[in-house]
Design an enzyme around this catalytic site. Structure first.
Site, PDB file in Angstrom:
ATOM      1  N   HIS A  14       0.859  -1.203   0.000  1.00 45.40           N
ATOM      2  CA  HIS A  14       0.000   0.000   0.000  1.00 45.40           C
ATOM      3  C   HIS A  14       0.886   1.241   0.000  1.00 45.40           C
ATOM      4  CE1 HIS A  14      -3.672   2.347   1.652  1.00 45.40           C
ATOM      5  NE2 HIS A  14      -2.725   3.230   1.347  1.00 45.40           N
ATOM      6  N   HIS A  16       1.361   5.462  -1.753  1.00 45.39           N
ATOM      7  CA  HIS A  16       0.936   6.588  -2.598  1.00 45.39           C
ATOM      8  C   HIS A  16       2.179   7.141  -3.282  1.00 45.39           C
ATOM      9  CE1 HIS A  16      -3.073   6.780  -0.685  1.00 45.39           C
ATOM     10  NE2 HIS A  16      -2.404   6.304   0.350  1.00 45.39           N
ATOM     11  N   LEU A  17       2.230   7.022  -4.596  1.00 48.08           N
ATOM     12  CA  LEU A  17       3.399   7.528  -5.337  1.00 48.08           C
ATOM     13  C   LEU A  17       3.124   8.880  -5.993  1.00 48.08           C
ATOM     14  CD1 LEU A  17       4.803   4.266  -7.006  1.00 48.08           C
ATOM     15  CD2 LEU A  17       5.562   5.389  -4.903  1.00 48.08           C
ATOM     16  N   ARG A  18       1.862   9.312  -5.968  1.00 45.11           N
ATOM     17  CA  ARG A  18       1.495  10.621  -6.546  1.00 45.11           C
ATOM     18  C   ARG A  18       1.766  10.661  -8.052  1.00 45.11           C
ATOM     19  NH1 ARG A  18      -1.362  10.951  -2.044  1.00 45.11           N
ATOM     20  NH2 ARG A  18      -0.335  11.949  -0.299  1.00 45.11           N
ATOM     21  N   ASN A  42      -5.506   7.235  -5.766  1.00 42.08           N
ATOM     22  CA  ASN A  42      -6.199   8.490  -5.396  1.00 42.08           C
ATOM     23  C   ASN A  42      -5.474   9.731  -5.919  1.00 42.08           C
ATOM     24  OD1 ASN A  42      -4.117   8.110  -3.492  1.00 42.08           O
ATOM     25  ND2 ASN A  42      -5.191   9.331  -1.949  1.00 42.08           N
ATOM     26  N   LYS A 100      -9.687  -0.436  -5.259  1.00 46.09           N
ATOM     27  CA  LYS A 100      -9.638   0.229  -3.963  1.00 46.09           C
ATOM     28  C   LYS A 100     -10.982   0.845  -3.609  1.00 46.09           C
ATOM     29  CE  LYS A 100      -7.940   2.571  -0.462  1.00 46.09           C
ATOM     30  NZ  LYS A 100      -6.752   2.559   0.347  1.00 46.09           N
ATOM     31  N   HIS A 137     -10.191   1.040   2.376  1.00 46.73           N
ATOM     32  CA  HIS A 137      -9.982   2.081   3.398  1.00 46.73           C
ATOM     33  C   HIS A 137     -11.175   1.970   4.352  1.00 46.73           C
ATOM     34  CE1 HIS A 137      -8.419   6.081   4.820  1.00 46.73           C
ATOM     35  NE2 HIS A 137      -9.551   5.953   5.476  1.00 46.73           N
ATOM     36  N   HIS A 175      -4.073  -0.540   6.299  1.00 44.08           N
ATOM     37  CA  HIS A 175      -3.587   0.333   7.386  1.00 44.08           C
ATOM     38  C   HIS A 175      -4.478   0.226   8.631  1.00 44.08           C
ATOM     39  CE1 HIS A 175      -6.563   2.821   5.407  1.00 44.08           C
ATOM     40  NE2 HIS A 175      -5.748   3.260   4.477  1.00 44.08           N
ATOM     41  N   LEU A 220      -4.447   9.311   8.065  1.00 49.35           N
ATOM     42  CA  LEU A 220      -5.739   8.634   8.183  1.00 49.35           C
ATOM     43  C   LEU A 220      -5.599   7.173   7.770  1.00 49.35           C
ATOM     44  CD1 LEU A 220      -8.107  11.391   6.803  1.00 49.35           C
ATOM     45  CD2 LEU A 220      -8.052  10.479   9.146  1.00 49.35           C
ATOM     46  N   ASP A 248       1.604   2.727   3.522  1.00 48.46           N
ATOM     47  CA  ASP A 248       0.743   3.904   3.374  1.00 48.46           C
ATOM     48  C   ASP A 248       1.571   5.180   3.311  1.00 48.46           C
ATOM     49  OD1 ASP A 248      -1.570   5.320   2.954  1.00 48.46           O
ATOM     50  OD2 ASP A 248      -2.171   5.383   5.056  1.00 48.46           O
ATOM     51  N   HIS A 252       3.110  14.655   1.361  1.00 49.29           N
ATOM     52  CA  HIS A 252       2.534  15.980   1.102  1.00 49.29           C
ATOM     53  C   HIS A 252       3.669  16.977   1.343  1.00 49.29           C
ATOM     54  CE1 HIS A 252      -1.751  14.806   1.026  1.00 49.29           C
ATOM     55  NE2 HIS A 252      -1.430  13.925   1.951  1.00 49.29           N
ATOM     56  N   ALA A 264      -3.669  15.005   5.614  1.00 50.45           N
ATOM     57  CA  ALA A 264      -3.409  13.704   6.241  1.00 50.45           C
ATOM     58  C   ALA A 264      -2.410  12.936   5.399  1.00 50.45           C
ATOM     59  CB  ALA A 264      -4.710  12.919   6.347  1.00 50.45           C
TER      60      ALA A 264
HETATM   61  C1  NCD Z   1      -3.477   9.341   2.105  1.00 55.59           C
HETATM   62  C2  NCD Z   1      -3.076  10.372   1.059  1.00 55.59           C
HETATM   63  O1  NCD Z   1      -2.540  11.421   1.429  1.00 55.59           O
HETATM   64  O2  NCD Z   1      -3.252  10.093  -0.120  1.00 55.59           O
HETATM   65  N1  NCD Z   1      -3.387   9.922   3.408  1.00 55.59           N
HETATM   66  C3  NCD Z   1      -3.239   9.246   4.570  1.00 55.59           C
HETATM   67  O3  NCD Z   1      -3.313   9.873   5.614  1.00 55.59           O
HETATM   68  N2  NCD Z   1      -3.014   7.962   4.595  1.00 55.59           N
HETATM   69  C4  NCD Z   1      -4.820   8.850   1.794  1.00 55.59           C
HETATM   70  C5  NCD Z   1      -5.160   7.579   2.524  1.00 55.59           C
HETATM   71  O4  NCD Z   1      -4.621   6.525   2.238  1.00 55.59           O
HETATM   72  O5  NCD Z   1      -5.992   7.639   3.421  1.00 55.59           O
HETATM   73 ZN    ZN Z   2      -3.219   5.172   1.842  1.00 56.58          ZN
END
Ligand code: NCD
Ligand code: ZN
Length: 345
Positions: A14, A16-18, A42, A100, A137, A175, A220, A248, A252, A264
């Site tokens: 899991h 997030h690579l943006r 996302n 997802k 989630h 998570h 989150l 996760d 940011h 988050a």
């Molecule tokens: C994630 C995000 O910033 O994309 N943020 C997080 O707090 N984990 C979104 C997510 O997985 O809830």
């Molecule tokens: Zn996540």
């Protein structure tokens, strides 16, 4: 004392690579540590179709130096309008590994999420049939539900039904942050597993709120009470098949976190294995680290474990205060702290 640990190369189930510059700034941190990763969809707008996932996968590969041995495993973001046939095609064509489920407005870029899970029955049926994993989630989003209760309530109201109605569907409760999450996964059949982040093993909610408000400890689902952290540590380090690594990591910019309404997400990718292994060391469970990091995830997803090896050694390293992500400063998890282990190869 064990001074070094050599295990099969881990995967991150899991992350997030943006996209865009941030993708270029962060992807290599994941690729250095992991062979494969389940990449969250996302983006803005979200990755909702097989075609969009195929294009995103190319952008990820292009963002890495040529020849980097890293395989992004793609996910599609479920919406009220998801086409079950498109998901099945995505799986058959080797583009999609999972889909997802974000309840609408649960977290960053989830405004397009699912408003009524009941309407997804045809989608879950197609996924069950195709062998596509459902990543969840697990938080309810109603305004009246306390943020610390949202995971437990989601399990009770929604997840238990999904698992009951689709017994052949592979479901990952992602998570997990609560004792209730651990207990649900343990009590469910072998098609249900959970991922655990490094931050939820290291911190409880005090880390966010004692001595000043600490935006870099906010993600989150939000960190909970100590009793939950201890349940997660027991689950992660127990050597079982149902809990595995999912960072996760959610970068940011420093500015977006240090704000009156901070985003988050915790960016843990650069030192993820070092962070996790320290927990296993503290719990006297280093012998179970390979199961959690490298074996349980592939077994659940029906993929082979990686054959190359990595070595972690006991050696102090100080985590930098910020990391440059293609021109944007991002504060990593453990910023300014000393970690006791180091990834050497
Ligand atoms: C994630 C995000 O910033 O994309 N943020 C997080 O707090 N984990 C979104 C997510 O997985 O809830
Ligand atoms: Zn996540």
């Amino acid at each position: 004392m064990t001074e070094s640990l050599t295990i099969r190369r881990p995967d991150d189930w899991h992350v997030h690579l943006r996209d865009g510059d941030m993708l270029h700034g962060v992807a290599r941190h994941t690729a250095v540590q992991f062979a494969r990763a389940i990449v969250m969809p996302n983006l803005s707008p979200p990755v909702t179709t097989t075609e969009a996932a195929r294009a995103y996968r190319s952008r990820i590969v292009d963002a890495l130096s040529k020849g980097t041995a890293f395989e992004p495993l793609m996910t599609a973001y479920l919406t009220d309008d998801t086409d079950p046939a498109d998901l099945a095609r995505g799986k058959a064509e080797g583009v999609l590994t999972a889909a997802k489920l974000y309840p609408a407005n649960a977290t960053t870029n989830s405004a397009h999420g699912v408003t009524d899970i009941g309407n997804l029955a045809p989608v879950f049926a197609a996924m069950e049939e195709a062998g596509l994993v459902l990543c969840v989630h697990g938080e309810v989003t109603e305004a009246h539900v306390d943020v610390f209760d949202r995971e437990a309530e989601f399990i009770e109201r929604h997840l238990s039904q999904i698992v009951r109605n689709f017994p052949g569907l592979k479901v990952v409760l992602e998570h997990i942050t609560t004792r209730e999450g651990v207990e649900f996964v343990e009590a469910a059949g072998p098609n249900v597993a959970g991922t655990i982040t490094p931050q939820h093993l290291h911190i409880n909610r005090n880390a966010m709120l004692v001595g000043g408000i600490r935006p870099h400890a906010y993600c989150l689902p939000v960190a909970k009470r100590e009793v939950h952290r201890l349940a997660l540590r027991k689950a992660a380090t127990g050597g079982g098949a149902k809990f595995f690594l999912g960072t996760d990591s959610a970068p940011h910019s420093k500015d977006a976190k240090e704000s009156a309404c901070g985003c988050a997400g915790i960016f843990n990718a650069p030192f993820a294995l070092e962070s996790y292994v320290q927990v296993f060391d503290e719990e006297d469970a280093l012998r179970h680290f390979e199961q959690f990091a490298s074996l349980a995830g592939p077994a659940f997803y029906g993929l082979p474990a990686n054959t190359d090896m990595v070595t972690l050694e006991r050696a102090d390293q100080v985590v930098p205060d910020t990391i440059d992500a293609a021109g944007t400063p991002v504060v990593p998890f453990h910023a300014g702290e000393t970690l006791r282990w180091r990834l050497v190869a």
